[in-house]
Design a protein around this motif. Structure first.
Motif, PDB file in Angstrom:
ATOM      1  N   VAL A 200      -5.532  -9.753   1.539  1.00 37.43           N
ATOM      2  CA  VAL A 200      -5.894 -10.324   2.054  1.00 37.43           C
ATOM      3  C   VAL A 200      -5.656 -10.331   3.313  1.00 37.43           C
ATOM      4  CG1 VAL A 200      -6.516 -12.730   2.297  1.00 37.43           C
ATOM      5  CG2 VAL A 200      -6.382 -11.590   0.000  1.00 37.43           C
ATOM      6  N   LYS A 203      -7.058  -7.258   5.217  1.00 30.59           N
ATOM      7  CA  LYS A 203      -8.269  -6.475   5.518  1.00 30.59           C
ATOM      8  C   LYS A 203      -8.982  -7.625   6.166  1.00 30.59           C
ATOM      9  CE  LYS A 203      -7.796  -3.629   1.949  1.00 30.59           C
ATOM     10  NZ  LYS A 203      -8.449  -2.316   0.789  1.00 30.59           N
ATOM     11  N   ALA A 204      -8.235  -8.554   6.332  1.00 33.24           N
ATOM     12  CA  ALA A 204      -9.500  -9.851   6.087  1.00 33.24           C
ATOM     13  C   ALA A 204      -8.334 -10.788   7.165  1.00 33.24           C
ATOM     14  CB  ALA A 204      -9.393 -10.537   5.248  1.00 33.24           C
ATOM     15  N   ASP A 208      -8.229 -15.199  10.521  1.00 31.63           N
ATOM     16  CA  ASP A 208      -9.711 -15.256   9.909  1.00 31.63           C
ATOM     17  C   ASP A 208      -9.841 -15.833   8.937  1.00 31.63           C
ATOM     18  OD1 ASP A 208      -9.712 -14.221  12.710  1.00 31.63           O
ATOM     19  OD2 ASP A 208      -9.736 -12.098  11.639  1.00 31.63           O
ATOM     20  N   VAL A 209      -8.927 -15.760   7.920  1.00 32.91           N
ATOM     21  CA  VAL A 209      -8.741 -16.196   6.555  1.00 32.91           C
ATOM     22  C   VAL A 209      -8.937 -18.144   6.683  1.00 32.91           C
ATOM     23  CG1 VAL A 209      -8.309 -16.128   4.174  1.00 32.91           C
ATOM     24  CG2 VAL A 209      -8.742 -14.158   5.084  1.00 32.91           C
ATOM     25  N   TYR A 282      -9.429 -17.138   0.453  1.00 30.17           N
ATOM     26  CA  TYR A 282      -9.821 -15.821   0.793  1.00 30.17           C
ATOM     27  C   TYR A 282     -11.360 -15.838  -0.062  1.00 30.17           C
ATOM     28  CZ  TYR A 282     -12.005 -10.975   0.781  1.00 30.17           C
ATOM     29  OH  TYR A 282     -12.949  -9.618   0.404  1.00 30.17           O
ATOM     30  N   GLN A 286     -14.718 -16.642   1.684  1.00 31.58           N
ATOM     31  CA  GLN A 286     -15.967 -15.486   1.987  1.00 31.58           C
ATOM     32  C   GLN A 286     -17.356 -15.837   0.555  1.00 31.58           C
ATOM     33  OE1 GLN A 286     -15.640 -12.511   3.251  1.00 31.58           O
ATOM     34  NE2 GLN A 286     -14.304 -13.103   3.954  1.00 31.58           N
ATOM     35  N   LEU A 304     -10.285  -6.386  -2.986  1.00 33.08           N
ATOM     36  CA  LEU A 304      -9.458  -5.973  -2.412  1.00 33.08           C
ATOM     37  C   LEU A 304      -8.550  -4.528  -2.826  1.00 33.08           C
ATOM     38  CD1 LEU A 304      -8.504  -9.158  -0.431  1.00 33.08           C
ATOM     39  CD2 LEU A 304     -10.141  -7.609   0.257  1.00 33.08           C
TER      40      LEU A 304
END
Length: 460
Positions: A200, A203-204, A208-209, A282, A286, A304
């Protein structure tokens, strides 16, 4: 690839179960259920951790955050951390009481200290009753985990296979199999959780999450939520180590000091919870549309992680549920054969317990299929009943003089009130209903112990 890796770890767990029996020959009742009180610190540590950090860790905690917001998970962390100091001081005393009364089960302690058949039956019967939701909890988590990871099998087949595996572990060598498998399970669970959390962040993006999730859920607690969290932490911490299977795990240790050593290291497992929070956030950020909040962690993993790592996650989740399910069965079996049916010869208790275990698994399966619930609800339901044993256990551990009638009335009052308040959805401004019931339990116990008329009426 996912299925191949998963099946490989399941086969390896069966090998560990078989390996655990080597050198022990035909197991006695005490060896089958409490390892003849021979486990050292490492095996007790993994066995206890296997029961604490179960499928609820991977399913219930992220599901609660997804369904209720991050503040709802505060109690989940708090009550475990609060329980550890209690376990450090009370665990060795539970072991000493078990050795004193040659106990295998929690009702054995009540029988040994109070000498009351009626109180023994109350503790035995209510232990079984309130552990039914805990078995359902494991099946619910297993179904959520395997479905969340993309296994579109009918839940009936999933729970039947899970029950068969749990029974197989038990049948091979009892608690010794659970202890060996717990080592594998803990490694897989920690790797699965950390890998998903790292994925998480990689990649994210952590920032931001958290930012995206904060736009959808509140990080603030109102007064009611705060009271609920604080009162639930206290209530469940008190009940944490009077769970019948937790007490039985203490009995496997070879000394009281073994218990202390395991409790010191237990909090290290809490380091994996930030990674679970990341996975939960996450799923929220999303806008993942889940069939159940219980699938929050696995939805992040599926999106993921590569297939081979998903197989590891699946195995870790499955073994987490299966191990606790086996532990519950190992507690309930001897409760029936030793406490509800005390005339059963010792050589028949092990076989009788296996029959009881099959019946328990069938009942748990039926409850899972008929009434699937959010796992946090199932956790609370079990604690409502089991924590009512706490005053009686404290009396045993400190060798206090309290009449068995008073303890029995206190337990029954607390349990009945907890069920009634839960059924009516009573509200005490956020205070946990079980804590209110425990206070009534204590009041009834004190009054009954010092009321002359009741003091003369002793159960058989």
């Amino acid at each position: 690839m996912t299925t191949a890796v998963f099946l490989g770890f399941i086969v390896f767990s069966l090998y560990l179960a078989i390996r655990s029996k080597q050198g022990h020959g035909a197991q006695s009742v005490h060896d089958f259920f409490v390892a003849s009180r021979q486990f050292g610190a490492y095996l007790v540590f993994f066995l206890a951790a296997g029961e604490i950090y179960s499928i609820g860790t991977m399913v219930g905690f992220p599901g609660g955050i997804y369904a209720k917001g991050p503040t709802y998970g505060v109690w989940f962390l708090g009550y475990i951390l609060l329980a550890y100091p209690l376990g450090y001081f009370l665990g060795p005393k539970i072991w000493q009481a078990g050795a004193r009364y040659n106990a295998i089960t929690l009702p054995d302690l009540f029988k040994g200290h109070y000498g009351s058949r009626a109180l023994e039956l109350i503790v035995a019967g209510s232990s079984i009753l309130f552990l039914l939701p805990w078995g359902q909890l494991q099946f619910t988590g297993l179904v959520a985990a395997l479905k969340g990871l993309g296994w579109e099998f009918d839940p009936v087949y999933l729970v039947l296979i899970s029950a068969a595996l749990a029974f197989t572990y038990i049948a091979i060598s009892g608690v010794r199999a659970s202890a060996y498998i717990a080592i594998l399970k803990d490694i897989l669970m920690v790797v699965a959780i950390v890998a998903t959390g790292v994925a998480v962040g990689w990649k994210a993006g952590v920032g931001d999450v958290f930012h995206a999730a904060s736009l959808q859920v509140s990080n603030q607690m109102n007064d009611t939520q705060l009271r609920f969290s604080m009162s639930t932490m206290l209530f469940q911490a008190l009940g944490f180590y009077v769970m019948p299977f937790a007490v039985q795990n203490f009995f496997t240790a070879k000394s009281a000091n073994t218990i202390r050593r395991t409790q010191v290291a237990m909090p290290l497992y809490m380091l994996m919870y930030p990674f679970l929070v990341l996975a939960s956030y996450y799923a929220i950020s999303q806008n993942l549309q889940l069939a159940s909040p219980n699938e929050a962690f696995f939805a992040a993993a599926v999106r993921l992680l590569p297939d081979w790592l998903l197989g590891l996650v699946t195995a870790g989740a499955a073994l987490s549920g299966l191990l606790v399910l086996a532990g519950i069965c190992l507690a309930i079996g001897p409760i029936v054969t030793r406490n509800l049916l005390p005339g059963m010869p010792e050589q028949r208790q092990k076989q009788g317990a296996k029959v009881v275990i099959v019946v328990y698994l069938v009942l748990s399966i039926a409850m899972t299929l008929a009434t699937p619930n959010l796992m946090l609800t199932l956790i609370n339901t079990t604690y409502y009943g089991v924590t009512q044993f706490f005053p009686g256990v404290i009396v045993i551990l400190f060798s206090l003089k309290v009449r068995p009638m008073a303890i029995a009335l206190g337990i029954l009052s607390g349990q009945a009130l907890a069920i009634a308040l839960y059924a009516q959805q009573a509200d005490f401004g956020g205070i946990n209903l079980g804590l209110v019931s425990l206070a009534v339990n204590l009041l009834v116990t004190v009054v009954a112990n010092y009321t002359p008329r009741l003091a003369r009426v002793q159960p058989a």
